[in-house]
Motif scaffolding. Structure first.
Motif, PDB file in Angstrom:
ATOM      1  N   GLY A 107     -11.952  -6.192 -55.871  1.00 56.03           N
ATOM      2  CA  GLY A 107     -13.013  -5.860 -56.967  1.00 56.03           C
ATOM      3  C   GLY A 107     -14.391  -6.462 -56.408  1.00 56.03           C
ATOM      4  O   GLY A 107     -15.405  -5.962 -56.618  1.00 56.03           O
ATOM      5  N   THR A 108     -14.217  -7.566 -55.966  1.00 56.39           N
ATOM      6  CA  THR A 108     -15.610  -8.475 -55.426  1.00 56.39           C
ATOM      7  C   THR A 108     -16.316  -7.719 -54.283  1.00 56.39           C
ATOM      8  O   THR A 108     -17.262  -7.195 -54.418  1.00 56.39           O
ATOM      9  CB  THR A 108     -15.358  -9.633 -54.907  1.00 56.39           C
ATOM     10  N   MET A 109     -15.274  -7.066 -53.289  1.00 57.23           N
ATOM     11  CA  MET A 109     -15.801  -6.115 -52.264  1.00 57.23           C
ATOM     12  C   MET A 109     -16.325  -4.971 -52.746  1.00 57.23           C
ATOM     13  O   MET A 109     -17.728  -4.457 -52.430  1.00 57.23           O
ATOM     14  CB  MET A 109     -14.987  -5.773 -51.101  1.00 57.23           C
ATOM     15  N   ASN A 110     -15.795  -4.048 -53.854  1.00 54.29           N
ATOM     16  CA  ASN A 110     -16.275  -2.956 -54.107  1.00 54.29           C
ATOM     17  C   ASN A 110     -17.642  -3.316 -54.970  1.00 54.29           C
ATOM     18  O   ASN A 110     -18.634  -2.372 -55.196  1.00 54.29           O
ATOM     19  CB  ASN A 110     -15.315  -2.169 -55.059  1.00 54.29           C
ATOM     20  N   LEU A 111     -17.768  -4.296 -55.833  1.00 57.43           N
ATOM     21  CA  LEU A 111     -18.941  -4.439 -56.658  1.00 57.43           C
ATOM     22  C   LEU A 111     -19.875  -4.910 -55.674  1.00 57.43           C
ATOM     23  O   LEU A 111     -21.240  -4.099 -55.993  1.00 57.43           O
ATOM     24  CB  LEU A 111     -18.567  -5.996 -57.237  1.00 57.43           C
ATOM     25  N   PHE A 112     -19.981  -5.532 -54.481  1.00 57.08           N
ATOM     26  CA  PHE A 112     -21.111  -5.627 -53.485  1.00 57.08           C
ATOM     27  C   PHE A 112     -21.456  -4.331 -53.049  1.00 57.08           C
ATOM     28  O   PHE A 112     -22.481  -4.259 -52.636  1.00 57.08           O
ATOM     29  CB  PHE A 112     -20.589  -6.700 -52.453  1.00 57.08           C
ATOM     30  N   ALA A 119     -14.478  -1.058 -58.519  1.00 53.86           N
ATOM     31  CA  ALA A 119     -14.259  -2.457 -58.836  1.00 53.86           C
ATOM     32  C   ALA A 119     -13.608  -2.959 -60.270  1.00 53.86           C
ATOM     33  O   ALA A 119     -12.850  -3.789 -60.518  1.00 53.86           O
ATOM     34  CB  ALA A 119     -15.874  -2.911 -58.720  1.00 53.86           C
ATOM     35  N   ARG A 120     -13.976  -1.890 -61.245  1.00 51.21           N
ATOM     36  CA  ARG A 120     -13.557  -2.166 -62.553  1.00 51.21           C
ATOM     37  C   ARG A 120     -11.879  -1.875 -62.633  1.00 51.21           C
ATOM     38  O   ARG A 120     -11.338  -2.570 -63.161  1.00 51.21           O
ATOM     39  CB  ARG A 120     -14.398  -1.154 -63.494  1.00 51.21           C
ATOM     40  N   ARG A 121     -11.532  -0.857 -61.608  1.00 56.26           N
ATOM     41  CA  ARG A 121     -10.112  -0.277 -61.827  1.00 56.26           C
ATOM     42  C   ARG A 121      -9.391  -1.538 -61.138  1.00 56.26           C
ATOM     43  O   ARG A 121      -8.139  -1.890 -61.735  1.00 56.26           O
ATOM     44  CB  ARG A 121      -9.996   0.647 -60.802  1.00 56.26           C
ATOM     45  N   SER A 122     -10.005  -2.149 -60.275  1.00 55.40           N
ATOM     46  CA  SER A 122      -9.226  -3.388 -59.501  1.00 55.40           C
ATOM     47  C   SER A 122      -8.921  -4.409 -60.566  1.00 55.40           C
ATOM     48  O   SER A 122      -7.807  -5.041 -60.877  1.00 55.40           O
ATOM     49  CB  SER A 122      -9.848  -3.794 -58.315  1.00 55.40           C
ATOM     50  N   TYR A 123     -10.258  -4.810 -61.292  1.00 52.82           N
ATOM     51  CA  TYR A 123     -10.230  -5.999 -62.314  1.00 52.82           C
ATOM     52  C   TYR A 123      -9.078  -5.692 -63.422  1.00 52.82           C
ATOM     53  O   TYR A 123      -8.548  -6.306 -64.005  1.00 52.82           O
ATOM     54  CB  TYR A 123     -11.425  -6.320 -62.624  1.00 52.82           C
ATOM     55  N   GLU A 124      -9.215  -4.290 -63.893  1.00 54.14           N
ATOM     56  CA  GLU A 124      -8.364  -3.892 -64.868  1.00 54.14           C
ATOM     57  C   GLU A 124      -7.034  -3.861 -64.626  1.00 54.14           C
ATOM     58  O   GLU A 124      -6.158  -4.248 -65.467  1.00 54.14           O
ATOM     59  CB  GLU A 124      -8.868  -2.552 -65.343  1.00 54.14           C
ATOM     60  N   GLU A 125      -6.756  -3.367 -63.444  1.00 52.38           N
ATOM     61  CA  GLU A 125      -5.175  -3.478 -62.974  1.00 52.38           C
ATOM     62  C   GLU A 125      -4.763  -5.103 -62.974  1.00 52.38           C
ATOM     63  O   GLU A 125      -3.554  -5.454 -63.510  1.00 52.38           O
ATOM     64  CB  GLU A 125      -5.176  -2.926 -61.531  1.00 52.38           C
ATOM     65  N   MET A 126      -5.804  -5.858 -62.545  1.00 49.43           N
ATOM     66  CA  MET A 126      -5.323  -7.463 -62.379  1.00 49.43           C
ATOM     67  C   MET A 126      -5.142  -7.794 -63.936  1.00 49.43           C
ATOM     68  O   MET A 126      -4.484  -8.850 -64.087  1.00 49.43           O
ATOM     69  CB  MET A 126      -6.464  -8.223 -61.811  1.00 49.43           C
ATOM     70  N   VAL A 151     -19.400  -6.424 -63.729  1.00 47.11           N
ATOM     71  CA  VAL A 151     -19.094  -4.937 -63.427  1.00 47.11           C
ATOM     72  C   VAL A 151     -19.963  -4.053 -64.336  1.00 47.11           C
ATOM     73  O   VAL A 151     -20.774  -3.089 -64.089  1.00 47.11           O
ATOM     74  CB  VAL A 151     -17.811  -4.545 -63.270  1.00 47.11           C
ATOM     75  N   HIS A 152     -19.682  -4.365 -65.881  1.00 39.53           N
ATOM     76  CA  HIS A 152     -20.214  -3.626 -66.818  1.00 39.53           C
ATOM     77  C   HIS A 152     -21.785  -3.632 -66.937  1.00 39.53           C
ATOM     78  O   HIS A 152     -22.825  -2.852 -67.195  1.00 39.53           O
ATOM     79  CB  HIS A 152     -19.623  -3.781 -67.921  1.00 39.53           C
ATOM     80  N   ARG A 153     -21.999  -4.951 -66.705  1.00 36.71           N
ATOM     81  CA  ARG A 153     -23.555  -5.360 -66.520  1.00 36.71           C
ATOM     82  C   ARG A 153     -24.323  -4.627 -65.500  1.00 36.71           C
ATOM     83  O   ARG A 153     -25.368  -3.747 -65.703  1.00 36.71           O
ATOM     84  CB  ARG A 153     -24.080  -6.872 -66.451  1.00 36.71           C
ATOM     85  N   ALA A 154     -23.724  -4.438 -64.491  1.00 31.14           N
ATOM     86  CA  ALA A 154     -24.177  -3.644 -63.134  1.00 31.14           C
ATOM     87  C   ALA A 154     -24.119  -2.257 -63.440  1.00 31.14           C
ATOM     88  O   ALA A 154     -24.973  -1.389 -62.835  1.00 31.14           O
ATOM     89  CB  ALA A 154     -23.422  -3.960 -61.870  1.00 31.14           C
ATOM     90  N   ASP A 155     -23.371  -1.806 -64.303  1.00 32.59           N
ATOM     91  CA  ASP A 155     -23.149  -0.331 -64.589  1.00 32.59           C
ATOM     92  C   ASP A 155     -24.147   0.263 -65.811  1.00 32.59           C
ATOM     93  O   ASP A 155     -24.049   1.202 -66.362  1.00 32.59           O
ATOM     94  CB  ASP A 155     -21.739   0.048 -64.967  1.00 32.59           C
ATOM     95  N   GLY A 156     -24.834  -0.882 -66.294  1.00 29.50           N
ATOM     96  CA  GLY A 156     -25.795  -0.563 -67.340  1.00 29.50           C
ATOM     97  C   GLY A 156     -24.982  -0.407 -68.927  1.00 29.50           C
ATOM     98  O   GLY A 156     -25.318   0.300 -69.609  1.00 29.50           O
TER      99      GLY A 156
END
Length: 287
Positions: A107-112, A119-126, A151-156
């Motif tokens: 999630g961190t790598m995909n966010l970067f 990233a959201r999918r990784s965190y939601e699965e976690m 993630v949601h803040r970065a996604d507006g």
């Protein structure tokens, strides 16, 4: 030579030591050497662990080290993590602790990389795996919620970001309460610092969602309560518990009197001063 899988496992262990000592460049080279052999033959779990450690080096490189630099390192690290995750799921299942760790790193790598959906999918699965294994009150969920907020803040999506930031703050406070120690406790101070980080996150997002200033100020006063007043375990006396309730009630009143209400009216200065004095008296009761 290093072609033997047992030798490769030793190389991986040496790489982990070099990484721990801060020599990321040599550690990366050793990991690559060991991984190349272990992919052909050798212990699969050792391979999965080596892939994860190598990916961590790439993550560091992607956010400011040398090696490939920038997005190239993050791309390479993401591929290694996905390979590692596949092996762990092949050998174990979602309940293995390293699976959650890898999902968080993914999630961190995909966010970067700006891959917000991944990233959201990784965190939601976690989140789902943690709740399934430990329940909805587990302390580790706080980190997942703060990541989802980012993630949601970065996604507006500030409303969703505020929702998860609030849940992260609640989880951090719950962990602090469960510790039930004194302010001098190192563990308590670390947990209090986690509350502060999540409070900062929530405040930064709440301002974007139009959350009432009163609510924001109340949260700040609650933080003041956390760091300045002695906290005892669940065996607190009834008097101490009631004193803390009175502090919370008066903190809320003070917040309301300090901030401009929706009508645009502000409480009189004398009333604010009186409430401030009451809070000081209540704090003294709690010492």
């Amino acid at each position: 030579g290093t072609v033997h899988p047992e030798t490769a496992e030793s190389v991986v262990e040496l790489a982990a030591v070099r990484c721990w000592l801060g020599d990321a460049v040599e550690a990366g080279e050793l990991f690559e050497e060991g991984i190349e052999v272990l992919r052909r033959e050798g212990d699969r779990e050792t391979l999965a662990r080596a892939l994860y450690e190598q990916a961590s080096i790439y993550l560091d490189a992607g956010v400011g080290m040398e090696r490939d630099g920038g997005a190239g390192s993050l791309e390479a690290g993401t591929a290694l993590l996905e390979e590692s995750l596949g092996i762990y799921l092949e050998l174990f299942d979602e309940t293995h602790p390293n699976v959650a760790t890898i999902r968080s790193k993914l999630g961190t790598m995909n966010l970067f990389l700006g891959r917000l959906a991944e990233a959201r999918r990784s965190y939601e699965e976690m989140e789902r795996a943690t709740i399934a294994r430990f329940g909805s009150a587990h302390a580790s969920l706080g980190v997942t919620y703060s990541n989802l907020a980012a993630v949601h803040r970065a996604d507006g999506r500030p409303v969703l970001a505020e929702h998860y930031a609030r849940r992260a703050l609640q989880a951090a406070r719950r962990q602090l309460r469960d510790i039930g120690s004194t302010v001098s406790s190192r563990r308590y101070r670390l947990a209090a610092a986690e509350v502060r980080l999540n409070l900062d996150l929530w405040l930064s997002i709440a301002a974007q969602t139009g959350a009432a200033a009163i609510e924001q100020y109340y949260e700040a006063l609650t933080w003041k309560d956390i760091v300045s007043l002695p906290h005892r375990s669940s065996t607190d006396s009834e008097g101490m518990t009631e004193a803390r309730r009175r502090f919370a009630r008066n903190a809320g009143e003070y917040a309301k009197s300090t901030w401009v209400e929706a009508s645009g009216q502000v409480a009189e200065g004398a009333e604010r001063l009186g409430l401030a004095r009451r809070l000081e008296e209540l704090e003294a009761d709690l010492r």
